[in-house]
Design a protein around this motif. Sequence first.
Motif: not given
Length: 1168
Positions: A41-52, A84-92
């Motif tokens: 029921r919620e958007n997919i948030v896949i975290h990835c942060d880095a420094k350099g 990454l942020v995936v908007d799943i509204s209207g999607e499978k």
Amino acid sequence: ALCVVNLGISFIVAIGLCAHPLPQPPTITHQSPKDYIIDPRENIVIHCDAKGKPHPSFSWTRNGTHFDIDQDPKVTMRPHSGTLVVDISGEKVESYEGVYQCTARNEHGTAVSNNIVIRQSRSPLWSKERNKPIMVQEGVSLVLQCRPPAGLPPPIIFWMDISKLPQSSRVSQALNGDLYFSNVLKKDSRNDYICYARFPHTQTIQQKQPITVTDAINETVAALYNETDFLSGERPTFLIPSGSSSSKMVLRGQVLELECIAEGLPTPEVSWSKVSGEFPAKRTSFLHFQKTLRIVDVSEADAGEYRCTARNRLASVHHTIRVTVKAAPYWISTPRNLVLAPRERGNLICRASGTPKPTITWAMNGIPIENSPKDPSRKVEGDTIIFEDVQTGSSAVYQCHASNEYGYLLSNAFVNVLSETPRVLTPANKVYQVIRNNHALLDCSSFGSPIPKITWFKDSISSTLDGDPYVLHENGTLEIHVAQALNSGKYTCVARNSLGISENHVYLEVKEPTRILKQPEYKVVQRNRNVVFECKVKHDPSLIPTMTWVKDDGELPDDERFVVDSDSLTITDVTENDAGTYTCIMNTTLDQDSASAELTVYLAVPLNAKMYPPTDLELTDQKPRSVQLTWIPGDEHNSPIHSMCVYSLHHHGHWHNLTVVPGTKTTAHLKLSPYVHYTFRVLALNAVGLSNPSLPSRMYKTNPSAPDENPSGVDGFGTEHDNLVISWKPMSGHQANGPGLQYKVMWRQKDVDKEWTSVTVANVSKFMVSGTPTFTPYEVMVQAINDYGIGPEPAVVTGHSGEDLPMQAPDNVQVLVLNSSLAEVHWEPVPPKTVRGRLKGYKVHTHTHTYTHNRSLHKHNPHHVEQQVLTFSGNKSHGMLPGLQPYSLYLFNVRVFNGKGEGPASSNQQFETPEGVPGRPSFLRITNPNLDSLTLEWGPPYDRNGRLTGYTLKFQTVNISNELGPVEELALPANETSVTLLNLKYSTRYKFYFNAKTGQGAGPVITEEAVTIMDEAMAARQVDIATQGWFIGLMCAIALLILVLLIICFVQRNKGGKYPVKEKEDAHTDPEFQPMKEDDCTFGEYSDTEDHKPLKGSRTPSHGTVHRDNSDDSLVDYGGDGGDGQFNEDGSFIGQYSGKSSARDTAGGHESSEAPSPVNTSAMNSFV
């Protein structure tokens, strides 16, 4: 900006502290978990942060192939991040399930994230089914199956009827969710058994169709059964698990749950045991009425056989579960980021363990290392990558993979090749403040490549701070364990590497602790009176103190009756509510101190009016070890009773305070000892004091019994090498509990004897066992016995038989001379068996022979042979010999010692200490002072510390203002003991500095002062001239001449006009000549236009020197014998009275060219 900071052997990244940014490969700082279950029921948030540095760019793979997020409008990447942020509204949601991996790269390397498995949480519906009613006979077992739908994550199961179904040892839920009845009762018949499944991720609950359970025996059939058919019961058997044994595998770190559910009548009781050991107490719990064994955070030690036992009154049954523990890979040490300078070497180490053992593989910048560009400076050896002679430009990020069949691990570590001069990052001139006797930490965080070496200096001392009381940590921090006032000062931290040096100054201030000198005292005050609590404090004057008062750990009441001064608290018109504990707290910015006192408030009572004592003491509820005492309190005289004190009198002895109870109570439950005649009395206590004691109670006698305790202080030790003395503290008659007190003494050799040897003794406190082996551990016990039995099981105490002297001397004794006053001795410890006792340490015996000249010994002077013993506690193998005498020969040996004494000495070794600087010369005397010479005599130093190479003499004059003149220096040979100094100034004070020298340098200085004498003849002449008649006449003539001169000047001034000579002077003015001013104390020009001015040139300087005359008159006109004259360019004569013009010469910086006057100016001053 980013820079690399030295914290000892590792580097961290600091922000904004560098003069310029430093390059840095990427580092992953945040990522989603490996197993990521998402809510559909919620958007997919896949975290990835880095420094350099520069900031890395990001990309993703999905299921092993590149994931082009630009092609999917539903997917966005957060700015300056790889998230990454995936908007799943209207999607499978199913279309975005898969395995994701993030890559962060910049020009210096590439870092990768874990494989992130994205799965959708699921809460499927129960399959539709109709459950037939279950008919069951009373007394037999029953299983109601739940079988919930498979969800992600698995659901939580519970059973309900109208409310949540109560469970017991007879009815319980299994781990798989099924409901088990060990035996069925009539009350179990119902039609609403419902299994529920709660899916926590989606917060939904699904339910199974209700199950009906009915009794299979109706009333007609039940009449045919005999009552014994039900009461005869059923032997226990296991419903789960089946059979006599089973096995289970669990992963390390997870939760182990074993269950055993049995049927039977009566209901069986379940118990657990571990066949090969004990349960881990802090990690073990028993659930579901002992049917489930639960062990959290499983380790390899938890493997083994576990046995569950089901038992009722008919029989018991066992089941054995064999548990094996496997392990997914886990880190032993992860690779750490490595910063190297060009041509340096370093290692990346990646160590992991698991069961089975994991496989270690390496990648560079996300590419398997075997497919990466070859680098001659890199060598891979299993779990280690070795770098040697690295070059600029070889920076990269390396990935370590550890995997087995149960999981995998991934870790990134970069190798950054930098060349940076040291920089100290700790703020300059930082001031640290600590309280005396506390520890101080002075920071020196730095960065650089190669890693800078940190050294510390204090004030202007050139030697580094190392050793007691200083401790230098790997990160550069300097620690002082116990700071004292002398540790205050300026500290300099120096960071140094091959490219440069950087330093920083910090300051340490050691403050005096805050201490309460006069604490508030306990106060008992009558109501409506005033009370003052004093609290006098001493603190460091540089710290600002804050005094706070609290009552009963809370703030003072907001009442004007409470007055807080700098060192006191005053409470006026005290009430009962003011009673309590008052605490003064003195805070500074660095420490605090506090003290408390109690205030008791009482009502007004007649002066010296004591309470009446309690009355009517009665003994009730009489038992062998206790009795209850009751009483009636006496009149309290308007002061409440605080407490009641109960005293007891034994058949011999004095009154003892047995217990204290609150003043509101009129009974006390008294615990008594056996075999004692007791009499009791009671006293009351209030603010006035104790009442008189009550009348004694009747006597109460307790019966004897076996001892309740054993002797304390049991110890086992030896007084000789072949005995064991067992000692204890004798028990009192009160502890004996009865007549015939004796002690049973037991002993056995530890780990050798199985049986105890014992002896019974009386009226003693120790027992000796003879014929024991030397220093052997024994277990001993002492048990109390009387005529009515034995005491409890005594505690086992381990002691040792007697010690003997050690048998063997230390071997392989060596010495390393560190400097002229310090050496280090090494030896090989003796075998433990030869110590023959408790090893206390080693002793080094030294014999010192001091050298004189050319390393010859004082063979005939016993004062030059010193003996010393240094003790090193514990099982040491080396020790330092401090305080050695330079330029000496030392003989030494090493001995081991125990509680008995020292063992044999090792073979004598010898060493020589090098030369040091000599001590102070033994004396310095001044003799034969003359007009221009004197003689110095001296003695060589008592502590030569080497071969003297000579002496240095420095001296300088000291005037009456104690100002020092220039220093003169003489070098004197070593074989001299005196010197005569010539051509000195007479009647002058001299200061002398004298020291000795060896090849190592100059020693401390000895000083002396002396004065040259005055010529007596010259002094006599000066006195005689002042008393001659002709000298007095000359002084009078000169005074008269000056008086005539002044009169003529006055007359000419009143006549007006200028002198003729003056007119000529004006016509031929010398351009370099400037008239002197009045404040120059000289004669100046005058004219008739200046009648209003005072006469110029008429003052004589106070120091007796007559300055140059600027008037036009010639001294010849006055007939004076003023000495040689001079003519100006116009031929006029200018005379003078002194050889120098002080004021003018001082201003111009040139001496006067005139001839000196023969006039004795000092005599003239005296005359005038």
